[in-house]
Design a protein around this motif. Structure first.
Motif, PDB file in Angstrom:
ATOM      1  N   VAL A   1       0.837  -1.207   0.000  1.00  0.00           N
ATOM      2  CA  VAL A   1       0.000   0.000   0.000  1.00  0.00           C
ATOM      3  C   VAL A   1       0.866   1.250   0.000  1.00  0.00           C
ATOM      4  O   VAL A   1       0.595   2.215  -0.736  1.00  0.00           O
ATOM      5  N   GLU A   2       1.935   1.251   0.797  1.00  0.00           N
ATOM      6  CA  GLU A   2       2.832   2.410   0.835  1.00  0.00           C
ATOM      7  C   GLU A   2       3.495   2.640  -0.517  1.00  0.00           C
ATOM      8  O   GLU A   2       3.573   3.782  -0.996  1.00  0.00           O
ATOM      9  N   ASP A   3       3.980   1.556  -1.135  1.00  0.00           N
ATOM     10  CA  ASP A   3       4.633   1.706  -2.441  1.00  0.00           C
ATOM     11  C   ASP A   3       3.638   2.161  -3.499  1.00  0.00           C
ATOM     12  O   ASP A   3       3.972   2.985  -4.368  1.00  0.00           O
ATOM     13  N   CYS A   4       2.408   1.636  -3.460  1.00  0.00           N
ATOM     14  CA  CYS A   4       1.398   2.066  -4.423  1.00  0.00           C
ATOM     15  C   CYS A   4       1.065   3.543  -4.235  1.00  0.00           C
ATOM     16  O   CYS A   4       0.866   4.277  -5.199  1.00  0.00           O
ATOM     17  N   GLU A   5       0.995   3.967  -2.984  1.00  0.00           N
ATOM     18  CA  GLU A   5       0.728   5.375  -2.707  1.00  0.00           C
ATOM     19  C   GLU A   5       1.808   6.267  -3.317  1.00  0.00           C
ATOM     20  O   GLU A   5       1.513   7.318  -3.916  1.00  0.00           O
ATOM     21  N   GLU A   6       3.043   5.834  -3.190  1.00  0.00           N
ATOM     22  CA  GLU A   6       4.163   6.640  -3.687  1.00  0.00           C
ATOM     23  C   GLU A   6       4.243   6.628  -5.208  1.00  0.00           C
ATOM     24  O   GLU A   6       4.472   7.659  -5.837  1.00  0.00           O
ATOM     25  N   ALA A   7       4.044   5.468  -5.808  1.00  0.00           N
ATOM     26  CA  ALA A   7       4.269   5.333  -7.254  1.00  0.00           C
ATOM     27  C   ALA A   7       3.024   5.589  -8.084  1.00  0.00           C
ATOM     28  O   ALA A   7       3.093   6.233  -9.140  1.00  0.00           O
ATOM     29  N   PHE A   8       1.844   5.090  -7.633  1.00  0.00           N
ATOM     30  CA  PHE A   8       0.650   5.122  -8.474  1.00  0.00           C
ATOM     31  C   PHE A   8      -0.308   6.260  -8.124  1.00  0.00           C
ATOM     32  O   PHE A   8      -1.112   6.653  -8.961  1.00  0.00           O
ATOM     33  N   VAL A   9      -0.245   6.770  -6.894  1.00  0.00           N
ATOM     34  CA  VAL A   9      -1.235   7.764  -6.471  1.00  0.00           C
ATOM     35  C   VAL A   9      -0.646   9.180  -6.449  1.00  0.00           C
ATOM     36  O   VAL A   9      -1.218  10.115  -7.011  1.00  0.00           O
ATOM     37  N   LYS A  10       0.515   9.344  -5.810  1.00  0.00           N
ATOM     38  CA  LYS A  10       1.095  10.681  -5.679  1.00  0.00           C
ATOM     39  C   LYS A  10       1.562  11.240  -7.012  1.00  0.00           C
ATOM     40  O   LYS A  10       1.404  12.422  -7.291  1.00  0.00           O
ATOM     41  N   ASN A  11       2.161  10.406  -7.841  1.00  0.00           N
ATOM     42  CA  ASN A  11       2.741  10.904  -9.101  1.00  0.00           C
ATOM     43  C   ASN A  11       2.508   9.878 -10.206  1.00  0.00           C
ATOM     44  O   ASN A  11       3.448   9.242 -10.690  1.00  0.00           O
TER      45      ASN A  11
ATOM     46  N   ARG B   1       6.060   8.347 -14.549  1.00  0.00           N
ATOM     47  CA  ARG B   1       6.749   7.218 -15.201  1.00  0.00           C
ATOM     48  C   ARG B   1       5.688   6.269 -15.731  1.00  0.00           C
ATOM     49  O   ARG B   1       4.537   6.297 -15.270  1.00  0.00           O
ATOM     50  N   PRO B   2       6.022   5.398 -16.684  1.00  0.00           N
ATOM     51  CA  PRO B   2       5.069   4.378 -17.142  1.00  0.00           C
ATOM     52  C   PRO B   2       4.725   3.421 -15.997  1.00  0.00           C
ATOM     53  O   PRO B   2       5.588   3.030 -15.215  1.00  0.00           O
ATOM     54  N   LEU B   3       3.452   3.046 -15.908  1.00  0.00           N
ATOM     55  CA  LEU B   3       2.973   2.169 -14.848  1.00  0.00           C
ATOM     56  C   LEU B   3       2.239   0.981 -15.455  1.00  0.00           C
ATOM     57  O   LEU B   3       1.502   1.130 -16.445  1.00  0.00           O
TER      58      LEU B   3
ATOM     59  N   LEU C   1     -13.383  -9.144  -6.219  1.00  0.00           N
ATOM     60  CA  LEU C   1     -12.347  -8.414  -5.502  1.00  0.00           C
ATOM     61  C   LEU C   1     -12.818  -8.074  -4.093  1.00  0.00           C
ATOM     62  O   LEU C   1     -13.967  -7.633  -3.890  1.00  0.00           O
ATOM     63  N   ASN C   2     -11.918  -8.259  -3.117  1.00  0.00           N
ATOM     64  CA  ASN C   2     -12.284  -7.938  -1.744  1.00  0.00           C
ATOM     65  C   ASN C   2     -12.163  -6.437  -1.478  1.00  0.00           C
ATOM     66  O   ASN C   2     -11.732  -5.667  -2.329  1.00  0.00           O
ATOM     67  N   GLY C   3     -12.479  -6.048  -0.268  1.00  0.00           N
ATOM     68  CA  GLY C   3     -12.539  -4.627   0.079  1.00  0.00           C
ATOM     69  C   GLY C   3     -11.233  -3.876  -0.076  1.00  0.00           C
ATOM     70  O   GLY C   3     -11.174  -2.859  -0.785  1.00  0.00           O
ATOM     71  N   PRO C   4     -10.132  -4.332   0.574  1.00  0.00           N
ATOM     72  CA  PRO C   4      -8.858  -3.588   0.456  1.00  0.00           C
ATOM     73  C   PRO C   4      -8.361  -3.470  -0.979  1.00  0.00           C
ATOM     74  O   PRO C   4      -7.896  -2.404  -1.393  1.00  0.00           O
ATOM     75  N   ILE C   5      -8.481  -4.570  -1.738  1.00  0.00           N
ATOM     76  CA  ILE C   5      -8.038  -4.510  -3.140  1.00  0.00           C
ATOM     77  C   ILE C   5      -8.892  -3.513  -3.913  1.00  0.00           C
ATOM     78  O   ILE C   5      -8.378  -2.704  -4.699  1.00  0.00           O
ATOM     79  N   ARG C   6     -10.189  -3.589  -3.704  1.00  0.00           N
ATOM     80  CA  ARG C   6     -11.084  -2.694  -4.430  1.00  0.00           C
ATOM     81  C   ARG C   6     -10.794  -1.232  -4.083  1.00  0.00           C
ATOM     82  O   ARG C   6     -10.726  -0.363  -4.955  1.00  0.00           O
ATOM     83  N   GLN C   7     -10.565  -0.937  -2.809  1.00  0.00           N
ATOM     84  CA  GLN C   7     -10.263   0.439  -2.400  1.00  0.00           C
ATOM     85  C   GLN C   7      -8.954   0.927  -3.019  1.00  0.00           C
ATOM     86  O   GLN C   7      -8.869   2.068  -3.490  1.00  0.00           O
ATOM     87  N   LEU C   8      -7.935   0.054  -3.016  1.00  0.00           N
ATOM     88  CA  LEU C   8      -6.653   0.446  -3.592  1.00  0.00           C
ATOM     89  C   LEU C   8      -6.784   0.722  -5.084  1.00  0.00           C
ATOM     90  O   LEU C   8      -6.260   1.726  -5.600  1.00  0.00           O
TER      91      LEU C   8
ATOM     92  N   ALA D   1      -6.481   8.511  -9.383  1.00  0.00           N
ATOM     93  CA  ALA D   1      -5.263   9.299  -9.617  1.00  0.00           C
ATOM     94  C   ALA D   1      -4.849   9.279 -11.077  1.00  0.00           C
ATOM     95  O   ALA D   1      -4.204  10.208 -11.558  1.00  0.00           O
ATOM     96  N   ASP D   2      -5.241   8.236 -11.809  1.00  0.00           N
ATOM     97  CA  ASP D   2      -4.828   8.094 -13.207  1.00  0.00           C
ATOM     98  C   ASP D   2      -5.804   8.849 -14.108  1.00  0.00           C
ATOM     99  O   ASP D   2      -6.606   8.250 -14.834  1.00  0.00           O
ATOM    100  N   LYS D   3      -5.716  10.172 -14.062  1.00  0.00           N
ATOM    101  CA  LYS D   3      -6.645  10.990 -14.843  1.00  0.00           C
ATOM    102  C   LYS D   3      -6.381  10.897 -16.339  1.00  0.00           C
ATOM    103  O   LYS D   3      -7.293  11.007 -17.145  1.00  0.00           O
TER     104      LYS D   3
END
Length: 1301
Positions: A353-363, A367-369, A381-388, A395-397
């Motif tokens: 979750v921390e790495d996703c926040e840094e790489a996929f959400v903040k910026n 870079r290509p993702l 999909l369960n709750g945490p996966i769905r929320q993430l 974030a991916d506008k």
């Protein structure tokens, strides 16, 4: 009858049976018995006498007496004869002695004459050599005087222009004051001296001059308006100030555009300018199977793809079980990563979750993702996966994340991840076109490049310098106040010429590199017309300290601003010798200043010998700044103007320490601050490097150990001892002996290598090392200023760090040898696997040379792919140095290579191997040709041609390349007939293979033109050259010249990240810059999107009537013209013109710029009547801006005269042509190409008027100027006022900027 003795007379020859041979006189012995018989027989025959017995005894005595007498007489005769012979021989001997004496005397006389002649010869030779030395000295002095006179003349001309400009400004100001009703007193009408006005220097503001200056200096932007072709968009800078490298960017001048665009280097994340493709993998235990399969099966393929293009590839991941202990390292790796891959299934640990926040959400746009989601058919999909996923999706506008939804096996999932990554790496990160990707996939060898190989360029050298500059600019010691040094640098650079090089001196670690990088950054913003050529020298014996490579790089960077660099020599001595000439000739064509900065020039090998050009007078618009250490500065350079860096002040020391403490959330006590202040007072403890290292060592420990660490550090009195303490403290801070061993090994390898080692090489050498451990260790060493990552390699940050490691870990010579042997073994393994990368070619020969292993060094050089790699990357001098060390001259080296190729040829069977063999033969031929061995170059080039004709096809494009290279050899031999035939064959093949408008066709046309020029066939040469330039201009629009295209693609990626903020003027400017970049890449759709966004943002932020909006409108109008949408272009030009008329002064150059382009558009559309007033107004503005005798005014006169000619107003056109001709002759000289063009136009006008004699005379003079025009770079580098300007031909309207698509 007589006795037997009487029968032999003296001298007769007797033959007898006693063994005597014929021809010898033999002595006959006298015997008694035969004589007795003779006597008795005689007595018996005669009468008998009484008493005969008594008489017989007397007769015998008488007989003996007679015999004796006879013998005595014979002896006397014999003796006399022999005496006569002896006397005769003695006479002969005496005569021979006399002859011998005479001959000896003659011989002695001849020897004396010979010695005299020999001495005369030696004295004559000595006199000849002295005369040659005097001639060379005289030649050098003459050139020096000529350069000094040229500089003096240019200086005076510049002063005169400045004075004239000041005079015009004063006259304009006077008219302004008079128009405002202010009375100006004439000193001639006054009787008092008090009313006399003093003359102020140029640029000095008088107290009553409150308004801004309406005119401006002739800038690059205004001078580049002399271009004939339709200019492209303006770039980046507000058109209130037209100056700047981006004022008139055009794809017709691709090299100049690329070089100008790359001048300004914004601070961007390392991932965008590093050449390491770092793939950050975020996974869970459920997707570990896919990760393991991907790493085991597909990583090697991706690594080979990247290595074939000169990049590194590295997988970065942190296992879930220990990810929490590497929080800082994980964040740093995400920031440095080139792309991120997220592998999910059903569970989400906190670290993920921390790495996703840094790489996929903040910026998400940084870079290509790639998102790999493994799903089950009957599982939601369960709750945490769905929320993430919802957060990531929100974030991916821009919808840039590539999603791989997979429900199959883990192996199939790994293959899907690989396919997605391969596409991203090739197309987005390495900037390959689709055709390039297909060619790579089809296995084409890198030797099959399209160009002729005239320019051998190493992208890694350029990449290293870019990263060195970026790292210096982003240094953490930015708290230092360099303003006083920057002001002094500016003053020294602004000093009137001639100026010697400026010396920036200081102790090791005093901040020279930081000062120079900050100054370059500021100067690029303040003086965009100035061309900066910089080079940061690394540690001794590294590639960056090789003098030939440095000068070659500077020459190529200089030549980028002009049309072609095909005239650049490859011979090392010629590169060093020709650089001052290139600098002098090209500086005359550059409108602004040229500043050359060489940092740590004293680290260059034999700096004084190879940098002799620094001593000679520099051109009037060239400045050189070099930095040196005080201790190692050559004595001859100490006389230059010097800027010495003083030790840091206590305030600066405090600012550095406080900044480091704040970054680590620490605060020093007052006593600790006082201790530091007292300690950092001497010269060795108050330089920037020492204070920075000290602060980082203190703050790297916890609060409880801070006091102890401070006490240890304060015992170190210089940077070297502090570095050694840092190494010991780092070792002690590591947890296990294994980690300490790894640290020693890594630093030992870096110290023993040529240019450093990469992270992937470290992981290969030590398979037991895990990447998290390596990442943590490198982070720690980087923070302590010991190592850094540059060009994908682990290197030492400072020379003193390298020396400290060598003293601490490599005290004995055997240790260095051990590490070198490890590296040699590693690179030899790569050779055995046929993996010849640029790293193998860089390191292996150098390591073997350091080990003094000549047989193995020669063996490695005879690996043809190693030598090919070095040669094609331009490391010509390095390759020659290796062969000289082995003890081989050029001829024997050529023989060795040829024999090695013959052996390799026996193992070639497949078509691909034969193609590689042909490339090797061609490379060898080019190498030998560059060495000056054309006779030995013919054989491999011919063999390459034979192989290609047999293995491929006689009409294959590769055959044209072989023909081209062979023709070049014949040109060297001056066998022009053979060369012409080969060039024509190559031209025919290229036209059949690529079409008539391909770069290869342009290359052959250019070569043929040069050949005809050598044969004085100027008309044929000019015809071919024009066709070649036309093709090159068109191909430059489609794909950039040289290496600029890929750099512009990367530059676009950098700028896209900078546009992610809110609306602002800076963001709008960056969008405009992006539009220009995509315009240059021929991506017109993307260019339109960014330029439109820039216009809309500027209208919102600045208002619709701001001059920046006019710039965006102008750029969009250029884009519409490119698309032949002339109505939209005309509307936008008119809107831009209206804004500039309102916002700018009537004589502003930017207004003239818009007028010119709108007039050109009218002209293209046949609206000549509407174009005439615009050209007239443009002429009026130029006259006010630059004065009535400026070349720009003459160009405007010619343009207006052309319009009049097309309207059949010849009487109006004639005086304009004559005035333009007078201005050109007065300002540029009677032999300038502009004069020739104007004469040609006048000749056509006279012809149409019926004055044929005058037309012929004018045309003849125009042709004489054209034939006498010197060719700067192989005949195709236009001058700054050449025929590529906007002075149209009177033969008809100017052609459209692009041919039919």
């Amino acid at each position: 009858m007589g006795t037997a003795s009487s029968m032999v007379s003296p001298g007769e020859v007797i033959e007898d049976g006693y063994g005597g041979e014929g021809g010898e006189a033999c002595e006959i012995p006298v015997e008694v018995k035969p004589k007795a018989r003779l006597l008795r027989s005689s007595f018996r025959r005669g009468p008998r006498v009484i008493g005969a017995s008594f008489k017989s005894t007397a007769s015998v005595d008488l007989e003996y007496a007679a015999e004796y007498e006879r013998l005595r007489k014979e002896y006397e005769i014999f003796r006399v004869s022999k005496n006569n012979e002896i006397s005769s021989m003695q006479k002969k001997e005496a005569k021979l002695d006399e002859e011998n004496k005479r001959l000896r005397a003659e011989l002695q006389a001849l020897q004396k004459t010979y010695q005299k002649i020999l001495r005369e010869k030696e004295s004559a030779l000595e006199a000849k050599y002295q005369a040659m030395e005097r001639a060379a000295t005289f030649e050098h002095d003459r050139d020096k005087v000529k350069r000094q006179f040229k500089i003096f003349r240019e200086t005076k001309e510049k002063e005169i222009q400045d004075l004239l400009r000041a005079k015009r400004d004063l006259e304009a100001k006077l008219q302004q004051l008079q128009a405002q009703g202010i009375q100006v007193y004439d000193p001639n009408d006054s009787d008092s001296d008090d009313n006399q006005t003093t003359v102020t220097a140029t640029g000095t503001q008088c107290e009553y001059w409150t308004g801004g200056v309406l005119g401006s200096e002739p800038s690059m932007g205004s001078m580049m308006q002399l271009q004939q072709t339709f200019r492209g968009p303006e770039f980046a800078h507000s058109l209130i100030d037209v100056e700047g490298p981006f004022a008139n960017v055009s794809r017709d001048d691709w090299d100049a555009a690329v070089a100008s665009l790359l001048q300004v280097s914004p601070h961007v994340p390392q991932a965008l300018w590093s050449n390491t493709v770092r793939c950050y993998l975020i996974f869970t235990q459920e997707t570990k199977a896919e990760l393991d399969i991907f790493i085991k099966k597909h990583t090697s393929v991706l690594r080979r793809i990247c290595e074939s293009l000169g990049h590194f590839y590295l997988n970065v991941f942190f296992p879930e079980e220990n990810a929490a202990s590497y929080a800082v390292e994980r964040k740093q790796e995400i920031e440095r990563s080139s792309l991120c891959v997220l592998l999910l299934k059903s569970t989400v640990p906190s670290s993920v979750v921390e790495d996703c926040e840094e790489a996929f959400v903040k910026n998400p746009d940084g870079r290509p993702l790639v998102l790999y989601l493994r799903t089950e058919e009957d599982h939601n999909l369960n709750g945490p996966i769905r929320q993430l996923l919802e957060r990531v999706n929100a974030a991916d506008k821009a919808a840039k994340i590539k999603v791989v939804d997979h429900s199959g096996s883990a192996e199939e999932g790994a293959s899907l991840i690989y396919a997605q990554l391969e596409k991203i790496i090739k197309q987005e990160l390495l900037c390959l076109e689709v055709a390039d990707v297909e060619s790579k996939d089809s296995g084409m060898d890198e030797g099959c490049e399209e160009d002729s190989g005239d320019v051998l360029w190493d992208l890694h050298d350029e990449q290293e310098q870019i990263e060195a500059y970026q790292q210096a600019c982003s240094g953490t010691t930015s708290q230092l106040s360099f303003q006083k040094y920057i002001d002094r640098l500016n003053d020294m650079i602004a000093a009137p010429p001639p100026t010697p090089p400026l010396l920036v001196s200081g102790g090791p670690g005093s901040g020279k590199s930081l000062l120079l990088s900050k100054w370059i950054e500021l100067q690029q913003k303040q003086s965009p017309n100035t061309l900066f050529l910089y080079h940061f020298v690394g540690r001794p014996l590294s590639t960056s300290s090789e003098p030939v490579l440095i000068i070659k790089r500077l020459t190529v960077k200089l030549l980028q601003h002009f049309w072609s660099i095909s005239g650049l020599s490859m011979e090392p001595s010629k590169i060093l010798e020709e650089f001052p000439r290139w600098l002098e000739r090209l500086s005359a064509r550059h409108q602004g200043n040229i500043i050359i900065i060489i940092d740590s020039i004293d680290q260059i090998q034999q700096a004084e010998k190879h940098m002799k050009w620094l001593i000679d007078p520099l051109p009037v618009n060239v400045r050189v700044v070099v930095s040196v250490n005080v201790e190692t500065c050559p004595q001859a350079w100490r006389l230059w103007p010097t800027l010495h860096l003083d030790p840091l002040s206590p305030r600066e020391v405090r600012s550095i320490v406080n900044a480091e403490c704040q970054s680590m959330d620490l605060k020093l006590t007052r006593d600790q601050e006082k201790k530091l202040e007292r300690h950092c007072r001497c010269a060795s403890t108050c330089n920037a490097l020492y204070v920075t290292l000290l602060a980082r060592m203190i703050t790297s420990r916890s609060c409880g150990l801070l006091e102890k660490s401070l006490e240890q550090c304060l015992q170190c009195q210089d940077t070297m001892s502090l570095y050694r303490l840092a190494l010991k403290m780092t070792l002690n801070s590591l947890c296990t002996d294994r980690e300490r061993h790894i640290m020693r090994e890594i630093l030992g390898l870096v110290c023993a290598s040529h240019n450093g080692v990469s992270e992937s090489e470290v992981l290969d050498l030590f398979p037991e090392v895990e990447l998290p451990v390596l990442s943590s260790l490198l982070y720690l060493l980087n923070r302590l200023c010991i190592v850094t990552l540059r060009c994908g390699l682990i290197r030492f940050q400072h020379l003193q760090a390298w020396e400290a490691v060598r003293l601490e870990f490599l005290t004995g010579g055997s240790s260095s040898t051990t590490y070198r042997e490890k590296l040699i073994h590693y690179f030899n393994q790569q050779l055995s696997q046929d993996r010849v990368t640029w790293r193998v070619a860089d390191e292996l020969p150098w390591l073997l040379q350091q080990e003094e292993d000549k047989p193995k060094l020669q063996l490695s050089l005879l690996n043809l792919f190693v030598s090919q790699n070095l040669y094609k990357r331009g490391h010509f001098s390095e390759l020659l140095a290796y062969w000289q060390y082995v003890g081989k001259d050029k001829s024997s080296m050529a023989t060795e290579y040829f024999d090695s190729l013959k052996r390799y040829e026996k193992s070639c069977e497949s078509e691909d191997s034969m193609t590689r063999l042909a490339n090797l033969y061609e490379t060898l031929g080019r190498f030998l040709k560059d060495l000056g061995l054309p006779s030995q170059a013919v054989a491999p080039l011919q063999r390459s041609l034979e192989i290609r004709e047999t293995a491929l096809d006689p009409d294959h494009p590769s055959v044209a390349r072989s023909l081209h290279q062979l023709a070049g050899v014949y040109v060297q031999w001056k066998k022009y007939g053979n060369a012409e035939q080969l060039y024509k064959q190559a031209l025919e093949i290229s036209e059949n293979a690529y079409g008539a408008e391909h770069a290869s066709v342009a290359r052959e046309l250019e070569s043929l033109a040069m050949l005809y020029q050598k044969q004085n066939k100027y008309e044929q040469a000019e015809k071919l050259r024009k066709r070649s330039v036309k093709i090159r201009q068109k191909t430059a629009r489609q794909k950039g010249h040289m290496y600029g295209f890929s750099l512009l693609r990367r530059r676009a990626l950098q700028l896209e990240e900078l546009t992610l903020g809110k609306d602002s003027a800076d963001c709008a400017k960056t969008l405009n810059e992006l539009g220009v970049l995509y315009y240059l890449q021929n991506n017109l759709d993307a260019a339109k999107v960014f330029l439109t966004r820039s216009l809309e943002m500027r209208q919102r932020v600045l208002g619709p009537d701001h001059p920046d909006c006019a710039q965006s409108l102008n750029n969009l109008a250029a884009l519409h013209t490119e698309r032949r949408e002339y109505e939209a272009a005309e509307d936008m030009y008119e809107r831009a013109l209206d804004i500039r008329k309102k916002a700018l002064s009537p004589d502003h150059p930017s207004l003239a710029y818009t007028l010119k382009h709108l007039a050109m558009l009218y002209k293209r559309r046949g609206k000549l009547e509407k174009a005439v007033p615009l050209y007239e107004l443009s002429l009026e503005i130029r006259e006010k801006s630059f004065g009535p005798k400026h070349p720009s005014v003459a160009t405007a006169l010619v343009n207006l005269a052309v319009i009049y000619c097309q309207l059949k107003k010849h009487s109006d056109a004639l005086p304009l042509y004559e005035r333009a001709l007078k201005i050109y002759e007065d300002s540029l000289g009677r032999s300038h190409p502009r004069v020739g063009e104007t004469l040609k136009n006048l000749a056509v006008l006279s012809y149409e008027e019926g004055d044929f004699e005058k037309a012929a005379e004018l045309y003849k003079r125009a042709m004489e100027i054209k034939e006498a025009e010197p060719s700067l770079v192989c005949g195709n580098a236009p001058s700054r006022h050449s025929s590529s300007g906007d002075a149209f031909s009177v033969r008809g309207p100017a052609p459209l900027p692009h041919a039919q698509r």
